[in-house]
Design a protein around this motif. Structure first.
Motif, PDB file in Angstrom:
ATOM      1  N   LYS A  84       0.300  -0.720  -0.218  1.00 43.27           N
ATOM      2  CA  LYS A  84       0.554  -0.138   0.203  1.00 43.27           C
ATOM      3  C   LYS A  84       1.316   1.103   0.250  1.00 43.27           C
ATOM      4  N   ASP A  88      -2.428   7.911  -1.609  1.00 40.89           N
ATOM      5  CA  ASP A  88      -3.927   7.925  -1.706  1.00 40.89           C
ATOM      6  C   ASP A  88      -4.689   5.973  -1.648  1.00 40.89           C
ATOM      7  N   LYS A  90      -3.305   3.202  -3.027  1.00 41.23           N
ATOM      8  CA  LYS A  90      -3.173   1.973  -4.150  1.00 41.23           C
ATOM      9  C   LYS A  90      -2.149   1.349  -3.810  1.00 41.23           C
ATOM     10  N   LYS A 110       0.332   0.872 -10.345  1.00 46.38           N
ATOM     11  CA  LYS A 110       0.292   0.945  -9.586  1.00 46.38           C
ATOM     12  C   LYS A 110      -1.705   0.167  -9.573  1.00 46.38           C
ATOM     13  N   ASN A 112      -6.130  -0.841  -7.959  1.00 48.07           N
ATOM     14  CA  ASN A 112      -6.492  -0.561  -6.745  1.00 48.07           C
ATOM     15  C   ASN A 112      -7.419  -1.937  -6.247  1.00 48.07           C
ATOM     16  N   ASP A 114      -9.492  -3.858  -3.564  1.00 46.03           N
ATOM     17  CA  ASP A 114     -10.685  -3.393  -3.312  1.00 46.03           C
ATOM     18  C   ASP A 114     -11.101  -5.106  -2.315  1.00 46.03           C
ATOM     19  N   SER A 124      -6.515  -2.572 -12.465  1.00 49.48           N
ATOM     20  CA  SER A 124      -5.294  -1.686 -12.769  1.00 49.48           C
ATOM     21  C   SER A 124      -5.228  -0.877 -14.926  1.00 49.48           C
ATOM     22  N   CYS A 128      -9.073  -5.970 -14.705  1.00 47.69           N
ATOM     23  CA  CYS A 128      -9.397  -5.879 -13.250  1.00 47.69           C
ATOM     24  C   CYS A 128      -9.462  -8.216 -13.614  1.00 47.69           C
TER      25      CYS A 128
END
Length: 217
Positions: A84, A88, A90, A110, A112, A114, A124, A128
């Motif tokens: 991490k 931000d 990400k 970077k 994401n 979730d 990215s 996904c």
């Protein structure tokens, strides 16, 4: 033209990642300096690496996902942590995770990450990858600082008072250099190499007791 614009965006993002990684200087000593320790032949007597503790997600799988009609491939690799970025939220990989399939170039971009119920999703640049949450480990991970090496001294042999040690240096790309050396413990109880100093407090039956006095310099 769209591919060129996407490429420029990726390169700019890569530069931003390099600037964003905040590695607070920290040295990991194993075992801790000053601690009474024991090692048998084949054991690492002392190791040291520089880096920082990061919140990371470590996948238990390998998966690739194509994007931009197959022009690019986004990859998630087994056992390679995504850590991490506190600026931000990400996540940043420790490897190039985005490939231009047209010209063969690779980039680091970077991601994401979730978490929702029993799933985790990595996204990215429009691609996904979704997996069950059981397919990842989530927690604190020691991450080596870029362009540094893990240094270690291993007990590789013991014959009477002659103790043989193997020094190894492994950089952050996995390249390894080694060198073996021998110390006569009847002459000195101090093992010294590259600034590291180890005092052998006892030895018998293929093992040593020792204390690390100083780390590598």
């Amino acid at each position: 033209m769209r591919k060129f614009a996407a490429l420029c965006s990726i390169v700019a993002g890569f530069a931003a990642i390099a600037a964003a990684q905040d590695y607070t200087p920290q040295v990991e000593h194993t075992p801790n300096i000053g601690a009474a320790s024991h090692a048998e032949i084949g054991d690492v007597v002392y190791s040291e690496r520089k880096g920082s503790i990061k919140e990371c997600v470590t996948p238990k799988f390998n998966e690739n996902k194509n994007t931009f009609l197959g022009a690019y491939t986004f990859s998630v690799l087994e056992g390679e942590p995504l850590c991490k970025d506190d600026s931000d939220g990400k996540y940043i990989t420790q490897y190039d995770n985005y490939r231009n399939n047209t010209v063969g170039d690779s980039y680091r971009y970077k991601v994401n990450v979730d978490f929702s119920r029993n799933e985790v999703k990595f996204c990215s640049q429009g691609a996904c990858i979704k997996r069950p949450s059981s397919d990842v480990e989530h927690g604190k991970v020691f991450v080596m600082r870029p362009n540094t090496s893990k240094l270690a001294i291993e007990l590789s042999g013991l014959s009477g008072d002659a103790a043989t040690f193997l020094f190894s240096e492994v950089d952050d790309r996995g390249n390894e250099r080694t060198r073996e050396f021998t110390v006569n413990l009847s002459d000195t109880k101090k093992v010294r190499y590259r600034g590291a100093e180890i005092e052998v407090t006892g030895h018998q039956d293929g093992s040593i007791n020792y204390v690390v006095l100083n780390g590598f310099s």
